[in-house]
Design an enzyme around this catalytic site. Structure first.
Site, PDB file in Angstrom:
ATOM      1  N   TRP A  61       0.793 -12.850  -4.617  1.00 34.03           N
ATOM      2  CA  TRP A  61       0.067 -11.856  -4.028  1.00 34.03           C
ATOM      3  C   TRP A  61      -1.001 -11.311  -3.633  1.00 34.03           C
ATOM      4  O   TRP A  61      -2.006 -12.807  -4.369  1.00 34.03           O
ATOM      5  CB  TRP A  61       0.824 -11.196  -5.006  1.00 34.03           C
ATOM      6  CG  TRP A  61       1.134 -10.974  -6.806  1.00 34.03           C
ATOM      7  CD1 TRP A  61       0.033 -11.556  -6.390  1.00 34.03           C
ATOM      8  CD2 TRP A  61       0.944 -10.302  -7.236  1.00 34.03           C
ATOM      9  NE1 TRP A  61      -0.027 -12.294  -8.381  1.00 34.03           N
ATOM     10  CE2 TRP A  61       0.640 -10.513  -8.841  1.00 34.03           C
ATOM     11  CE3 TRP A  61       1.482  -8.789  -7.654  1.00 34.03           C
ATOM     12  CZ2 TRP A  61       1.017  -9.983  -9.880  1.00 34.03           C
ATOM     13  CZ3 TRP A  61       1.501  -8.498  -8.344  1.00 34.03           C
ATOM     14  CH2 TRP A  61       1.262  -8.826  -9.946  1.00 34.03           C
ATOM     15  N   ASN A  62      -1.328 -10.305  -2.990  1.00 32.22           N
ATOM     16  CA  ASN A  62      -2.660 -10.016  -3.208  1.00 32.22           C
ATOM     17  C   ASN A  62      -3.275  -8.675  -3.278  1.00 32.22           C
ATOM     18  O   ASN A  62      -1.982  -7.644  -3.506  1.00 32.22           O
ATOM     19  CB  ASN A  62      -3.287 -10.064  -1.694  1.00 32.22           C
ATOM     20  CG  ASN A  62      -3.304 -11.129  -0.816  1.00 32.22           C
ATOM     21  OD1 ASN A  62      -3.802 -12.365  -1.145  1.00 32.22           O
ATOM     22  ND2 ASN A  62      -2.045 -11.642   0.034  1.00 32.22           N
ATOM     23  N   HIS A  69      -7.562   5.535   8.211  1.00 40.41           N
ATOM     24  CA  HIS A  69      -7.617   5.226   9.056  1.00 40.41           C
ATOM     25  C   HIS A  69      -8.575   3.860   9.913  1.00 40.41           C
ATOM     26  O   HIS A  69      -9.143   3.887  10.639  1.00 40.41           O
ATOM     27  CB  HIS A  69      -8.463   6.662   9.452  1.00 40.41           C
ATOM     28  CG  HIS A  69      -7.696   8.315   9.314  1.00 40.41           C
ATOM     29  ND1 HIS A  69      -7.631   9.047   9.838  1.00 40.41           N
ATOM     30  CD2 HIS A  69      -7.908   8.272   8.040  1.00 40.41           C
ATOM     31  CE1 HIS A  69      -6.995   9.870   9.543  1.00 40.41           C
ATOM     32  NE2 HIS A  69      -7.491   9.290   8.046  1.00 40.41           N
ATOM     33  N   HIS A  73      -2.629   3.070  12.807  1.00 42.49           N
ATOM     34  CA  HIS A  73      -2.251   4.556  11.676  1.00 42.49           C
ATOM     35  C   HIS A  73      -2.340   5.684  12.050  1.00 42.49           C
ATOM     36  O   HIS A  73      -2.306   5.871  13.609  1.00 42.49           O
ATOM     37  CB  HIS A  73      -3.848   3.937  11.204  1.00 42.49           C
ATOM     38  CG  HIS A  73      -4.948   4.808  11.771  1.00 42.49           C
ATOM     39  ND1 HIS A  73      -5.981   4.015  12.394  1.00 42.49           N
ATOM     40  CD2 HIS A  73      -4.954   6.448  11.284  1.00 42.49           C
ATOM     41  CE1 HIS A  73      -6.579   5.356  12.880  1.00 42.49           C
ATOM     42  NE2 HIS A  73      -6.577   6.496  12.480  1.00 42.49           N
ATOM     43  N   ASP A  75      -2.739   9.764  11.888  1.00 47.48           N
ATOM     44  CA  ASP A  75      -3.266  10.852  11.296  1.00 47.48           C
ATOM     45  C   ASP A  75      -2.068  11.634  10.423  1.00 47.48           C
ATOM     46  O   ASP A  75      -1.538  12.679  11.091  1.00 47.48           O
ATOM     47  CB  ASP A  75      -4.302  11.666  12.635  1.00 47.48           C
ATOM     48  CG  ASP A  75      -5.377  10.344  13.299  1.00 47.48           C
ATOM     49  OD1 ASP A  75      -5.280   8.950  11.858  1.00 47.48           O
ATOM     50  OD2 ASP A  75      -5.787  10.595  13.949  1.00 47.48           O
ATOM     51  N   HIS A  79      -5.709  15.429   7.479  1.00 44.88           N
ATOM     52  CA  HIS A  79      -6.790  14.408   7.790  1.00 44.88           C
ATOM     53  C   HIS A  79      -8.036  15.536   8.560  1.00 44.88           C
ATOM     54  O   HIS A  79      -9.509  15.745   8.608  1.00 44.88           O
ATOM     55  CB  HIS A  79      -6.904  13.906   8.917  1.00 44.88           C
ATOM     56  CG  HIS A  79      -7.694  12.613   9.504  1.00 44.88           C
ATOM     57  ND1 HIS A  79      -8.548  12.186   8.645  1.00 44.88           N
ATOM     58  CD2 HIS A  79      -8.019  12.808  10.733  1.00 44.88           C
ATOM     59  CE1 HIS A  79      -9.203  11.860   9.704  1.00 44.88           C
ATOM     60  NE2 HIS A  79      -9.413  11.794  11.086  1.00 44.88           N
ATOM     61  N   HIS A 207      -7.906  16.406  17.190  1.00 42.97           N
ATOM     62  CA  HIS A 207      -7.721  16.804  16.207  1.00 42.97           C
ATOM     63  C   HIS A 207      -7.805  17.583  15.626  1.00 42.97           C
ATOM     64  O   HIS A 207      -7.238  18.721  15.487  1.00 42.97           O
ATOM     65  CB  HIS A 207      -8.864  16.133  15.518  1.00 42.97           C
ATOM     66  CG  HIS A 207      -8.486  14.669  15.721  1.00 42.97           C
ATOM     67  ND1 HIS A 207      -9.429  13.255  16.742  1.00 42.97           N
ATOM     68  CD2 HIS A 207      -8.448  13.349  14.504  1.00 42.97           C
ATOM     69  CE1 HIS A 207      -8.568  12.212  16.172  1.00 42.97           C
ATOM     70  NE2 HIS A 207      -8.230  11.942  14.726  1.00 42.97           N
TER      71      HIS A 207
HETATM   72 MN    MN Z   1      -7.120   8.524  12.324  1.00 43.55          MN
END
Ligand code: MN
Length: 257
Positions: A61-62, A69, A73, A75, A79, A207
Site C-alpha cells: 500500500w501507498n 485539481h 479531475h 471541478d 471551486h 469557471h
Molecule cells: Mn480544476
C-alpha cells in the site's frame, strides 16, 4: 422492475462498450501553472508504506499526495468565488454525475488554432444537425488535446504571452451556465477555460458562470474520439471529500458499440 436488464445484457454481449475517459494519474501528469503571485498546486506523489516486506509482510500500500485539481479531475461549484455558497464535493447530488454525453468535435479547428474558442453558434449548429441538447446532459468538447497529455510543455502550450489552449468564449460560457440544459462541461485541456481566458471579461468565464450557476467541470479527458456525437452516457466520479473543491476523478462513458 428489470429496467437495467437490457443494459446488463448489452454490456455482456459487447453491444454497449465502456470507454475510459480518464488519463493515467502519476508523477508525470501535467499540472496547471499559475503566474506569480498565485499559489500553485502540487502534482501527484506516491510514497510506499509497505510492499510485502518487514513493514507489512503480506500487503502492498501507498500514501498519495495530490492537489485537488490534478489530472483528469472534477471541478465542484465551490471551486470558484461565484459558487462559494454552492456545492462542495460531498454535497453534490449524485444523480447529476451521470447523464447523457454530447460530444462536439472541434479537433480540426483546435489543431489549426490553439486559441480556438467555442461559441454559441457552434452549439446551435450542432443542435440543428443532431437535435436539442438533453436535460441534465454533459457537453464534452473534443479538441485533440488528449494527444498532448503525456507532455507538460505541449499540454500547457505556453509562451511569453501565457498558455494557448482552446475553450469557450465569454458568451458561450454564459449560455452554457444560464440557458443550456447541461449540468457540466468536460474538456481535454488542463482547465475548462481557454488558455487566454485570464484576459477575458469576466476572467475565466467558464469557471465564473458555470460554478456561479451550481454547474460542474471535468478536465483532462481522454478518448473522446471513441464516442458518438450523441447517444453515450457519461459517469463522472470524483471523491466525496467534505469541503472539497475538486478531485481527481474516474470518468467513464457507456457507448453503443
Ligand atoms: Mn480544476
Amino acid at each position: 422492475m428489470a429496467a437495467l436488464d437490457g443494459l446488463f445484457e448489452s454490456l455482456v454481449s459487447g453491444s454497449v462498450r465502456v470507454v475510459d475517459l480518464t488519463q493515467p494519474l502519476s508523477e508525470s501528469t501535467p499540472i496547471i501553472q499559475l503566474p506569480e503571485p498565485f499559489v500553485n498546486t502540487p502534482g501527484f506523489k506516491m510514497e510506499e508504506l509497505s510492499r510485502y516486506d518487514n513493514r507489512g509482510p503480506g500487503w502492498y500500500w501507498n500514501k498519495i499526495e495530490v492537489g485537488e485539481h490534478v489530472g483528469t479531475h472534477f471541478d465542484a461549484p465551490i471551486h470558484w468565488v461565484t459558487g462559494r455558497d454552492s456545492d462542495d464535493l460531498a454535497s453534490i447530488d449524485a444523480t447529476k454525475l451521470i447523464g447523457p454525453a454530447i460530444v462536439i468535435d472541434k479537433s480540426a479547428e483546435a489543431e489549426a488554432d490553439p486559441d480556438f474558442l467555442l461559441t454559441v453558434d457552434h452549439l446551435k449548429e450542432f443542435e440543428n444537425e443532431h437535435g436539442p441538447f438533453p436535460q441534465g446532459g454533459w457537453l464534452l468538447v473534443r479538441t485533440g488535446w488528449d494527444a498532448r497529455a503525456s507532455d507538460q510543455a505541449a499540454f500547457l502550450n505556453a509562451n511569453e504571452t501565457g498558455p494557448h489552449t482552446p475553450g469557450p468564449d465569454v458568451e458561450c460560457a454564459r449560455w452554457l451556465a444560464e440557458e443550456s440544459p447541461f449540468v457540466g462541461l468536460g474538456v481535454e485541456t488542463v482547465g475548462t477555460d481557454a488558455g487566454i481566458a485570464h484576459s477575458f471579461d469576466p476572467a475565466f468565464p467558464c469557471h465564473h458562470f458555470m460554478h456561479g450557476a451550481g454547474k460542474f467541470g471535468l478536465t483532462q479527458l481522454a478518448n473522446l474520439a471513441q464516442l458518438p456525437a450523441t447517444g453515450a452516457l457519461l459517469v463522472a466520479a470524483p471523491l466525496k471529500v467534505v469541503d472539497g473543491s475538486g478531485s481527481p476523478a474516474r470518468a467513464l462513458a457507456l457507448t453503443p458499440a
